[in-house]
Each structure stands twice: as structure tokens, then as C-alpha cells.
Scaffold this motif. Structure first.
Motif, PDB file in Angstrom:
ATOM      1  N   LEU A  29       0.834  -1.207   0.000  1.00 55.16           N
ATOM      2  CA  LEU A  29       0.000   0.000   0.000  1.00 55.16           C
ATOM      3  C   LEU A  29       0.868   1.256   0.000  1.00 55.16           C
ATOM      4  O   LEU A  29       0.613   2.205  -0.749  1.00 55.16           O
ATOM      5  CB  LEU A  29      -0.923  -0.005   1.214  1.00 55.16           C
ATOM      6  CG  LEU A  29      -2.046  -1.045   1.199  1.00 55.16           C
ATOM      7  CD1 LEU A  29      -2.749  -1.091   2.551  1.00 55.16           C
ATOM      8  CD2 LEU A  29      -3.044  -0.739   0.101  1.00 55.16           C
ATOM      9  N   SER A  30       1.892   1.260   0.838  1.00 59.84           N
ATOM     10  CA  SER A  30       2.795   2.405   0.903  1.00 59.84           C
ATOM     11  C   SER A  30       3.515   2.604  -0.429  1.00 59.84           C
ATOM     12  O   SER A  30       3.663   3.738  -0.910  1.00 59.84           O
ATOM     13  CB  SER A  30       3.812   2.196   2.030  1.00 59.84           C
ATOM     14  OG  SER A  30       4.725   3.254   2.093  1.00 59.84           O
ATOM     15  N   ALA A  31       3.959   1.499  -1.045  1.00 56.31           N
ATOM     16  CA  ALA A  31       4.632   1.575  -2.344  1.00 56.31           C
ATOM     17  C   ALA A  31       3.692   2.107  -3.417  1.00 56.31           C
ATOM     18  O   ALA A  31       4.086   2.931  -4.253  1.00 56.31           O
ATOM     19  CB  ALA A  31       5.165   0.204  -2.744  1.00 56.31           C
ATOM     20  N   ALA A  32       2.450   1.646  -3.409  1.00 58.61           N
ATOM     21  CA  ALA A  32       1.478   2.090  -4.413  1.00 58.61           C
ATOM     22  C   ALA A  32       1.275   3.603  -4.341  1.00 58.61           C
ATOM     23  O   ALA A  32       1.199   4.283  -5.373  1.00 58.61           O
ATOM     24  CB  ALA A  32       0.150   1.368  -4.210  1.00 58.61           C
ATOM     25  N   GLU A  33       1.201   4.135  -3.120  1.00 64.47           N
ATOM     26  CA  GLU A  33       1.053   5.584  -2.960  1.00 64.47           C
ATOM     27  C   GLU A  33       2.246   6.315  -3.566  1.00 64.47           C
ATOM     28  O   GLU A  33       2.089   7.299  -4.294  1.00 64.47           O
ATOM     29  CB  GLU A  33       0.915   5.935  -1.474  1.00 64.47           C
ATOM     30  CG  GLU A  33       0.753   7.431  -1.227  1.00 64.47           C
ATOM     31  CD  GLU A  33       0.727   7.775   0.253  1.00 64.47           C
ATOM     32  OE1 GLU A  33       0.054   8.757   0.612  1.00 64.47           O
ATOM     33  OE2 GLU A  33       1.402   7.082   1.043  1.00 64.47           O
ATOM     34  N   LYS A  34       3.461   5.838  -3.291  1.00 63.21           N
ATOM     35  CA  LYS A  34       4.674   6.470  -3.821  1.00 63.21           C
ATOM     36  C   LYS A  34       4.712   6.388  -5.346  1.00 63.21           C
ATOM     37  O   LYS A  34       5.050   7.368  -6.023  1.00 63.21           O
ATOM     38  CB  LYS A  34       5.916   5.814  -3.220  1.00 63.21           C
ATOM     39  CG  LYS A  34       6.116   6.071  -1.738  1.00 63.21           C
ATOM     40  CD  LYS A  34       7.390   5.378  -1.228  1.00 63.21           C
ATOM     41  CE  LYS A  34       7.608   5.638   0.252  1.00 63.21           C
ATOM     42  NZ  LYS A  34       8.846   5.003   0.772  1.00 63.21           N
ATOM     43  N   ILE A  35       4.403   5.216  -5.866  1.00 62.33           N
ATOM     44  CA  ILE A  35       4.429   5.013  -7.321  1.00 62.33           C
ATOM     45  C   ILE A  35       3.475   5.978  -8.019  1.00 62.33           C
ATOM     46  O   ILE A  35       3.810   6.584  -9.042  1.00 62.33           O
ATOM     47  CB  ILE A  35       4.071   3.554  -7.665  1.00 62.33           C
ATOM     48  CG1 ILE A  35       5.181   2.608  -7.177  1.00 62.33           C
ATOM     49  CG2 ILE A  35       3.835   3.375  -9.166  1.00 62.33           C
ATOM     50  CD1 ILE A  35       4.729   1.170  -7.039  1.00 62.33           C
ATOM     51  N   TYR A  36       2.284   6.110  -7.451  1.00 64.70           N
ATOM     52  CA  TYR A  36       1.269   6.988  -8.050  1.00 64.70           C
ATOM     53  C   TYR A  36       1.684   8.450  -7.951  1.00 64.70           C
ATOM     54  O   TYR A  36       1.612   9.192  -8.944  1.00 64.70           O
ATOM     55  CB  TYR A  36      -0.072   6.767  -7.356  1.00 64.70           C
ATOM     56  CG  TYR A  36      -1.205   7.550  -7.972  1.00 64.70           C
ATOM     57  CD1 TYR A  36      -1.821   7.116  -9.147  1.00 64.70           C
ATOM     58  CD2 TYR A  36      -1.651   8.739  -7.395  1.00 64.70           C
ATOM     59  CE1 TYR A  36      -2.849   7.844  -9.726  1.00 64.70           C
ATOM     60  CE2 TYR A  36      -2.684   9.465  -7.962  1.00 64.70           C
ATOM     61  CZ  TYR A  36      -3.279   9.028  -9.127  1.00 64.70           C
ATOM     62  OH  TYR A  36      -4.295   9.752  -9.698  1.00 64.70           O
ATOM     63  N   LYS A  37       2.143   8.876  -6.779  1.00 67.99           N
ATOM     64  CA  LYS A  37       2.507  10.282  -6.588  1.00 67.99           C
ATOM     65  C   LYS A  37       3.726  10.679  -7.409  1.00 67.99           C
ATOM     66  O   LYS A  37       3.822  11.807  -7.896  1.00 67.99           O
ATOM     67  CB  LYS A  37       2.753  10.555  -5.103  1.00 67.99           C
ATOM     68  CG  LYS A  37       1.481  10.604  -4.269  1.00 67.99           C
ATOM     69  CD  LYS A  37       1.763  10.974  -2.825  1.00 67.99           C
ATOM     70  CE  LYS A  37       0.476  11.121  -2.019  1.00 67.99           C
ATOM     71  NZ  LYS A  37       0.743  11.459  -0.596  1.00 67.99           N
ATOM     72  N   LEU A  38       4.677   9.751  -7.564  1.00 68.12           N
ATOM     73  CA  LEU A  38       5.884  10.027  -8.340  1.00 68.12           C
ATOM     74  C   LEU A  38       5.674   9.826  -9.842  1.00 68.12           C
ATOM     75  O   LEU A  38       6.587  10.039 -10.633  1.00 68.12           O
ATOM     76  CB  LEU A  38       7.032   9.127  -7.856  1.00 68.12           C
ATOM     77  CG  LEU A  38       7.538   9.405  -6.432  1.00 68.12           C
ATOM     78  CD1 LEU A  38       8.461   8.287  -5.967  1.00 68.12           C
ATOM     79  CD2 LEU A  38       8.263  10.751  -6.377  1.00 68.12           C
ATOM     80  N   GLU A  39       4.478   9.355 -10.206  1.00 66.91           N
ATOM     81  CA  GLU A  39       4.098   9.145 -11.615  1.00 66.91           C
ATOM     82  C   GLU A  39       5.030   8.171 -12.326  1.00 66.91           C
ATOM     83  O   GLU A  39       5.420   8.368 -13.480  1.00 66.91           O
ATOM     84  CB  GLU A  39       4.041  10.482 -12.361  1.00 66.91           C
ATOM     85  CG  GLU A  39       3.007  11.443 -11.781  1.00 66.91           C
ATOM     86  CD  GLU A  39       2.871  12.716 -12.590  1.00 66.91           C
ATOM     87  OE1 GLU A  39       3.826  13.073 -13.313  1.00 66.91           O
ATOM     88  OE2 GLU A  39       1.804  13.338 -12.520  1.00 66.91           O
ATOM     89  N   LEU A  40       5.374   7.099 -11.610  1.00 65.51           N
ATOM     90  CA  LEU A  40       6.253   6.076 -12.172  1.00 65.51           C
ATOM     91  C   LEU A  40       5.484   5.017 -12.960  1.00 65.51           C
ATOM     92  O   LEU A  40       6.034   4.398 -13.873  1.00 65.51           O
ATOM     93  CB  LEU A  40       7.027   5.397 -11.045  1.00 65.51           C
ATOM     94  CG  LEU A  40       7.964   6.309 -10.253  1.00 65.51           C
ATOM     95  CD1 LEU A  40       8.459   5.593  -8.997  1.00 65.51           C
ATOM     96  CD2 LEU A  40       9.139   6.747 -11.113  1.00 65.51           C
ATOM     97  N   ALA A  41       4.246   4.791 -12.576  1.00 68.50           N
ATOM     98  CA  ALA A  41       3.393   3.791 -13.223  1.00 68.50           C
ATOM     99  C   ALA A  41       1.973   3.993 -12.707  1.00 68.50           C
ATOM    100  O   ALA A  41       1.727   4.835 -11.832  1.00 68.50           O
ATOM    101  CB  ALA A  41       3.878   2.377 -12.890  1.00 68.50           C
ATOM    102  N   TYR A  42       1.055   3.217 -13.286  1.00 65.17           N
ATOM    103  CA  TYR A  42      -0.315   3.192 -12.772  1.00 65.17           C
ATOM    104  C   TYR A  42      -0.469   1.919 -11.944  1.00 65.17           C
ATOM    105  O   TYR A  42      -0.673   0.837 -12.505  1.00 65.17           O
ATOM    106  CB  TYR A  42      -1.327   3.206 -13.911  1.00 65.17           C
ATOM    107  CG  TYR A  42      -1.269   4.423 -14.797  1.00 65.17           C
ATOM    108  CD1 TYR A  42      -1.684   5.671 -14.336  1.00 65.17           C
ATOM    109  CD2 TYR A  42      -0.787   4.334 -16.103  1.00 65.17           C
ATOM    110  CE1 TYR A  42      -1.640   6.796 -15.156  1.00 65.17           C
ATOM    111  CE2 TYR A  42      -0.729   5.444 -16.925  1.00 65.17           C
ATOM    112  CZ  TYR A  42      -1.161   6.678 -16.443  1.00 65.17           C
ATOM    113  OH  TYR A  42      -1.098   7.790 -17.261  1.00 65.17           O
ATOM    114  N   PRO A  43      -0.339   1.997 -10.610  1.00 68.18           N
ATOM    115  CA  PRO A  43      -0.483   0.785  -9.802  1.00 68.18           C
ATOM    116  C   PRO A  43      -1.932   0.335  -9.715  1.00 68.18           C
ATOM    117  O   PRO A  43      -2.847   1.160  -9.646  1.00 68.18           O
ATOM    118  CB  PRO A  43       0.037   1.234  -8.428  1.00 68.18           C
ATOM    119  CG  PRO A  43      -0.231   2.704  -8.379  1.00 68.18           C
ATOM    120  CD  PRO A  43      -0.085   3.201  -9.795  1.00 68.18           C
TER     121      PRO A  43
END
Length: 333
Positions: A29-43
Motif C-alpha cells: 500500500l505504501s509503495a502504491a502511494e509512492k508510485i502513483y505520486k511520483l508518476e512512475l506507473a499506474y499501480p
């Protein structure tokens, strides 16, 4: 970490949909938030949506904008069940069994990748490598012409002169306990291609053993020799050499004594271990003693990118593996 910066930028440039089937797990869950906010991918989080939101609230994670899929409520469930049955009916699969199996988040997520509802999948925070491989081999299967799925770690050793300024690829450290010489050759070739495509380095592949260029004879050494010969025959465009000891592979002074005619010895940046025991022990020794970043285990050989995590991973580890999975998906377009 220059490589990861480049990979992050590549992921951002062409964002991919990456499934995280362990959607109720805190680090995920924590990783998904980071991925989304940093615009690295669509989790895409898989699981019971009510449990996911409840857990996210407990740990202070904001899931606004992140897709959550509950297999039990999905409009795609029926199609996934039917497709899985068709894939496995010759193996004794029934519709009743398929209905039960596909509801499992790992199988559901793998079906999303299979049917192009997602570009890749990352799992392993709470599941074993075998848990990931099983649906992967049943549903995704291997790339045409590839007979074995294997794993690799990207090892980044701060301040090291070995490899590619401290960057090395280790394989296979997570999947094949005792590969045949044919499988070992395939693993070497796959890892060399990974080095070129993903890490953007020219691979120099060392086939590791306790012997260097005939200094010892044993059936395990013979396996590495035969694998080296086969890999060279299959891919003459690659720099692959062996068998050689680890010091001969990465230390130029030792290489000049033990393998003076080798174009790989002393300069290897891809290390192929003869079996899983040595590979797993080797990467963990380097990770702990050299304080190295060990990114992986990543999978290679699947027709579409699905990747494993260590169960001891951090949320940042998950972020990095998602980035690598996204870049793999870009390469497979």
C-alpha cells in the motif's frame, strides 16, 4: 544509483499499468502511494476493497486516484475464468476448479496481464517465488524460443571498481535449484540480453565455477564447461567465457594469471552461478558484506513481465521492482 535514475525517467516517459496482487499488505500500500505520486506507473491493487481502504487508513496511506480491483466484484471475472479453463483444460481443468482458482489475487492479476488489462505484475512481499511462478508458467508461459524462466539480481556496490563501476548482474539466484547445462546456457543468454536491454550495458558474461579454464575436474565443473560451449554456439555475438572462479572473473590481476587469453576474465559484469545454492548465497554475501543494493529477484523468460520480491523487502524495494517491470513492459511492446 545512476541506473535507477535512468530507469525511473524511462518509466515516467511511458507509464505502464502494473498489478500488485498483495493489495492488503502494508508495504504494498505504501509503495502504491509512492508510485502513483511520483508518476512512475499506474499501480493496480488487487484484493478486498473494504479491507484495503481500512488498512490504508490505519497506516496513513492515501489511495486517492489508485485503481483497486476486487476479484469478487469484477466484471472481468467470468471472462478470466473461461480463458483460464481454456488454457488448462488439457491438463484436467474444469470450469468449477477454474472458478475457484481465478478468484485468488495472484491468478487474477496474472490473468489481467495475460489479457492485456495490465502490462505487468509484481508480487512476493508475502508470497514465495513458487507462488508467483505457478500462475506465471500456467498462464503467461515463456517467451517463444526460451525454454526456462530464470531470475536475476541487479547488484550495485557503492564505490566498487568491479563490474560496470560497481554494477553487476547475478543469475540465477531464486528460481532453478540445479539447472542442466542446457538450462544454464539459456540463463546466461537471457541475462546477457537483460544487461543490454534493461541496464544498457554491453554484457561480459562469466560462467562461474570452483575451476578456472580446466584447473579442476568434476561433474559440476563439466556442466559449466558444456553450458559455456553451448551458449557461445547459440549466441556468438555475446562475450561469454568460462568456466572460471569468481576472482578470475572480476579481478584483472588474477585474470592475467589464470585466464590471460579471456576477453571476459577480470572484466565480467554478468555472473552466472552454477546452481541456486551458490547464487542465493553469493548475492546475499555481497548485499550484506559490501552494503550493496540488491534489486530483485527479477524474472526473465516470461512472455510478459511478472516479477518477484523478497519477503524481506521494503516499500522502496517494491517501488524499484515496479519501475523495472514497467521498463521491461516497454521493451516487450
Amino acid at each position: 544509483m545512476e541506473l535507477m535514475k535512468k530507469l525511473w525517467n524511462a518509466a515516467k516517459a511511458d507509464k505502464k499499468r502494473i498489478v500488485l496482487p498483495e493489495g492488503e499488505e502494508e508495504r504494498t500500500l505504501s509503495a502504491a502511494e509512492k508510485i502513483y505520486k511520483l508518476e512512475l506507473a499506474y499501480p493496480i491493487l488487487i484484493g478486498d476493497d473494504e479491507k484495503i481502504y481500512r488498512k490504508a487508513k490505519e497506516i496513513g496511506v492515501n489511495l486517492e486516484g489508485i485503481e483497486i480491483v476486487n476479484p469478487e466484484k469484477s466484471e472481468r471475472l467470468g471472462e478470466y475464468i473461461k480463458e483460464f479453463y481454456e488454457l488448462r483444460k488439457n491438463k484436467g481443468m474444469t470450469m468449477e476448479k477454474a472458478d475457484k482458482i481465478v478468484r485468488d489475487p495472484l491468478y487474477f492479476g496474472t490473468m489481467m496481464v495475460k489479457l492485456d488489462d495490465a502490462d505487468g505484475m509484481v508480487s512476493g512481499a508475502i508470497h514465495t517465488t513458487g507462488d508467483l511462478l505457478r500462475p506465471g508458467l500456467q498462464i503467461i508461459k515463456t517467451t517463444p524460443g526460451v525454454s526456462v524462466v530464470s531470475s536475476f539480481f541487479i547488484m550495485m556496490v557503492p564505490g566498487s571498481k568491479y563490474g560496470e563501476e560497481g554494477l553487476l548482474l547475478f543469475s540465477d539466484c531464486a528460481v532453478n535449484p540445479n539447472p542442466t547445462y542446457e538450462q544454464l546456457a539459456q540463463i546466461a543468454i537471457a541475462t546477457a540480453d537483460t544487461a543490454r536491454k534493461l541496464c544498457k550495458i554491453e554484457p561480459r558474461v562469466a560462467m562461474l565455477s570452483f575451476s578456472t579454464m580446466g584447473s579442476a575436474d568434476h561433474e559440476t565443473v563439466d556442466k559449466v564447461r558444456r553450458a559455456t560451449e553451448l551458449a557461445k554456439e547459440l549466441r556468438p555475438d555475446l562475450l561469454i567465457d568460462g568456466e572460471m572462479q569468481l576472482d578470475a572473473a572480476i579481478v584483472e590481476k588474477v585474470a592475467s594469471q589464470k585466464a590471460p587469453n579471456s576477453k571476459v576474465a577480470g572484466r565480467a559484469n554478468v555472473l552466472i552461478f552454477p546452481d541456486l545454492q551458490s547464487g542465493n548465497i553469493g548475492y546475499k554475501l555481497v548485499q550484506r558484506f559490501a552494503n550493496a543494493d540488491a534489486i530483485g529477484p527479477m524474472c526473465q523468460g516470461f512472455a510478459k513481465p511478472i516479477n518477484d520480491l523478497s519477503r524481506g523487502c521494503s516499500d522502496d524495494d517494491i517501488v524499484n521492482v515496479v519501475v523495472l517491470t514497467a521498463v521491461q513492459a516497454q521493451e516487450q511492446k
